[in-house]
Write a protein that holds these residues in place. Structure first.
Motif, short mmCIF file in Angstrom:
data_model
loop_
_atom_site.label_atom_id
_atom_site.label_comp_id
_atom_site.label_asym_id
_atom_site.label_seq_id
_atom_site.Cartn_x
_atom_site.Cartn_y
_atom_site.Cartn_z
N ILE A 201 8.22 8.03 -6.01
CA ILE A 201 8.78 9.35 -5.79
C ILE A 201 9.90 9.40 -5.14
O ILE A 201 9.98 9.18 -3.85
N ARG A 202 11.00 10.05 -5.76
CA ARG A 202 12.10 10.43 -5.33
C ARG A 202 12.73 9.19 -4.12
O ARG A 202 12.97 9.29 -3.11
N GLY A 203 12.83 7.94 -4.54
CA GLY A 203 13.65 6.91 -3.73
C GLY A 203 12.62 6.34 -3.09
O GLY A 203 12.71 5.35 -2.32
N LEU A 204 11.24 6.68 -3.01
CA LEU A 204 10.12 6.00 -2.32
C LEU A 204 9.37 5.07 -3.22
O LEU A 204 8.71 5.74 -4.37
N ARG A 205 9.08 3.91 -2.83
CA ARG A 205 8.22 3.02 -3.66
C ARG A 205 6.73 3.42 -3.20
O ARG A 205 6.46 3.31 -1.96
N LEU A 206 5.75 3.68 -4.03
CA LEU A 206 4.71 4.21 -3.66
C LEU A 206 3.56 2.96 -4.20
O LEU A 206 3.61 2.16 -4.75
N GLY A 207 2.73 2.58 -2.81
CA GLY A 207 2.05 1.36 -2.94
C GLY A 207 0.61 2.19 -3.39
O GLY A 207 0.54 3.05 -3.79
N ARG A 208 -0.40 1.22 -3.33
CA ARG A 208 -1.75 1.86 -3.66
C ARG A 208 -2.12 2.60 -2.63
O ARG A 208 -1.86 2.36 -1.24
N VAL A 209 -2.84 3.81 -3.12
CA VAL A 209 -3.42 4.91 -2.08
C VAL A 209 -4.62 4.26 -1.39
O VAL A 209 -5.34 3.39 -1.90
N GLY A 210 -4.46 4.72 -0.11
CA GLY A 210 -5.85 4.49 0.73
C GLY A 210 -6.04 3.33 1.38
O GLY A 210 -7.07 2.57 1.33
N GLU A 211 -4.86 2.38 1.38
CA GLU A 211 -4.88 1.18 1.89
C GLU A 211 -4.46 1.01 3.47
O GLU A 211 -4.06 0.07 3.94
N ALA A 212 -4.43 2.05 3.88
CA ALA A 212 -3.89 2.26 5.35
C ALA A 212 -5.01 1.41 6.23
O ALA A 212 -6.41 1.71 6.07
N HIS A 213 -4.56 0.67 7.08
CA HIS A 213 -5.49 -0.21 8.04
C HIS A 213 -6.25 0.68 8.93
O HIS A 213 -5.31 1.33 9.78
#
Lengths: 362, 255
Positions: free
Chosen positions: A3-15
């Motif tokens: 998304i506009r220069g940001l690589r997106l990782g998997r959602v919901g994996e915040a520790h």
């Protein structure tokens, strides 16, 4: 995904390392609502005549339109419940919710955990405006009670604007000056109100006196109905600005950089909070510290997000106010203690504890 | 991405900025250097309209005045010098506030906003402490959290005011390397850096300011010269070339 220069990782994996302890908002709010319902029911059963809870519920259901149930309650019980206790308890709910919400809004706008209607002088300013209305040769009733909250609003809002102007010198808001200015202006308004009492006849002095102490012994359906729309409007405005209030927890420059029109938002929310607080004063007089105790407790339980805490603030304020009013009219029966006296005895030490905890810096 | 021409700011008769020109293109890191009071922070504020100024400012090809109601901050993100936030706020809550410019009055953050916030935290390497409260973070972690908040705005231009001040040398290098990486992904970066050596090592171009004016601008080796540095900062420093890369190093002028 990008998304506009940001690589997106998997959602919901915040520790979740060392997450702060918080009550889930929905669960906590529901628990507060249940608690409020129970205390309200208890408050309706208590008084000069003890009415069983079952009878109270049946009378309440019977009073709804198009519903008929056998109540087994005498006419006098019905009258006590529907004409005296119910409006009183509802007034306490409204006022508690209003004071709590306005307190949390002031705290957000001023970024000061001690800001609340009583300490900012809003309550005293609104009280003075009501007192002037009572002693003025123009009978307030001629305009209908509907005007009283407006007068109180003018008194309250002008007070908070004066205090704000005094505390904000050179572009910096001084938290200590804010509260000291509020307390000082409160003293001036309370002095002027006392003058009106001493100078006035008994017929005007008595209602003003009850304003000074604060309480619900003069509650009526009329007051509840007049106050509700003002409180609803103010609450709605604050609710619409809840996310902006979250952004304002950062400093003002950051808020500007996040697209918040800081001065406009502040003015709107200040006006809304003052309308809500002043309406509470018009209903029940000057009741201090509710706007301090409840928002603080809610923040500790739910965190600081205004959208998560809005409903909880309203319910928590109502819960505290109904409980304190219940205490006020039962603790030394048949006499009543003014509610404002009890909240002061409760809130003063709370204020000192907050100061002592050093979490609060002025 | 950012074009500033003839920008001047006067406050109470004092010229804080005096006809400043700065250009920042997509994909480059431009460092703003100069002693305290040179007008670096003022330049950043004036470039986003937070501080009123005379002159021309264009962002993403549009004049500053054409952005209404905070829409500018969907394109530009600012990390100011000492950003404040409640100690009890979590990193994730802070970063989600970066979505504010993109959300209307009634809209809540949706799954997409949460995904962008998470991606921003991963980008700066703070997703591991997403649930920690800001009051518990170290200086470097805290800077990262605020940069993540800025990235959640999905900016095409990123303005940072001394994001490395007060950090140890390694943390400074990490933050500046991160800015380089962001630029490589197409973001335009304008950053105020206090340390000339670090600025010269990590920026594509430098703008040296003194008393509200641009003294020199260009490639680091042309800006950080003995002559410029002594003229602006004083006689107690020397500029020598890095023994390996040849990049300018600013060192004390003691023998």
């Amino acid at each position: 995904m990008t998304i506009r220069g940001l690589r997106l990782g998997r959602v919901g994996e915040a520790h979740a390392t060392a997450a702060p302890w918080r009550v889930p908002a929905l669960l906590g709010t529901a628990a507060l609502a249940v608690l409020l319902a129970l205390v309200t029911l208890l408050a309706l059963t208590q008084g000069s005549a003890d009415i069983p809870a079952g009878t109270v519920l049946r009378v309440l259901v019977d009073s709804l339109p198009w519903v008929e149930v056998e109540t087994s309650a005498s006419d006098s019980w019905e009258r006590i419940l529907l004409q005296i206790r119910l409006p009183r308890v509802l007034a306490a709910c409204l006022v508690g919710a209003a004071l709590s919400l306005s307190g949390s809004a002031y705290q957000g706008i001023f970024r000061n955990p001690l800001a609340e209607p009583y300490l900012l002088g809003v309550a005293a300013g609104a009280g003075l405006a009501v007192a002037i209305a009572v002693v003025s040769p123009l009978p307030v009733d001629a305009y209908g009670l509907g005007w009283v909250p407006i007068l109180a609003f003018i008194g309250g809002l002008s007070t908070v604007l004066i205090v704000y102007a005094v505390a904000r010198s050179g572009g910096m808001l001084d938290g200590g000056s804010l509260i000291l200015g509020g307390v000082a202006l409160s003293a001036v308004w309370a002095g002027a109100t006392s003058f009106l009492i001493i100078n006035g006849s008994d017929t005007v002095s008595q209602p003003i006196l009850s304003f000074l102490f604060g309480g619900f012994n003069t509650s009526s359906w009329e007051k509840v109905l007049v106050a509700t729309p003002y409180i609803l409007v103010g609450t709605l405005v604050i609710a619409l600005h809840a996310r902006a209030l979250n952004v304002l927890q950062l400093d003002e420059e950051q808020a500007e950089h996040l697209g918040v029109d800081v001065s406009r938002t502040k003015l709107i929310v200040l006006a809304a909070a003052s309308l809500v607080a002043a309406t509470a004063v018009a209903v029940a007089g000057v009741i201090g510290f509710v706007g301090l105790i409840v928002p603080h407790a809610i923040r500790m339980l739910f965190g600081g997000d205004y959208r998560r805490t809005l409903a909880a603030s309203l319910l928590g304020g109502a819960l505290l106010m109904v409980s304190v009013d219940l205490l006020a009219r039962t603790i030394i029966q048949p006499q009543e203690v003014p509610v404002g006296v009890l909240t002061a005895m409760l809130g003063g030490p709370f204020f000192l504890l907050l100061l002592r905890s050093r979490k609060v810096s002025l | 991405m950012l074009s500033v021409r003839g920008l001047s700011v006067t406050v109470e008769g004092r010229r804080l900025l005096d006809g400043v020109d700065v250009e920042v293109a997509a994909g480059e890191v431009v460092g703003l250097v100069g002693p305290n009071g040179a007008g670096k922070s003022t330049l950043l504020r004036a470039a986003t309209g937070v501080r009123a100024a005379q002159g021309e400012v264009a962002l993403a090809g549009r004049p500053l005045a054409s952005y209404r109601n905070g829409s500018l901050f969907r394109t530009v993100a600012v990390v100011q010098q000492m950003p404040e936030a409640p100690d009890a706020m979590t990193v994730q809550e802070l970063v989600l506030l970066g979505r504010h410019p993109h959300l209307g009055l009634l809209r809540r953050e949706g799954p997409r906003d949460h995904a962008i916030a998470l991606a921003s935290m991963q980008r700066v390497g703070c997703e591991a402490f997403a649930q920690r409260m800001l009051g518990t973070l170290s200086g470097g972690e805290r800077r990262r959290a605020f940069i993540a908040r800025a990235l959640a705005q999905q900016p095409r231009l990123l303005l940072l005011d001394e994001p490395t001040s007060g950090l140890d040398a390694d943390a400074q290098a990490q933050i500046l390397a991160l800015l380089r990486a962001l630029a490589a992904e197409g973001v335009a970066v304008l950053v105020v850096v206090h340390d000339l050596t670090f600025a010269a090592a990590y920026c594509d171009r430098l703008v040296l300011m003194q008393q509200g004016r641009v003294v020199a601008s260009g490639a680091p080796a042309q800006v950080v010269t003995q002559e410029h540095v002594r003229a602006v900062y004083g006689p107690h420093v020397r500029v020598i070339p890095h023994p390996e890369s040849g990049a300018p190093l600013v060192v004390p002028a003691v023998s």
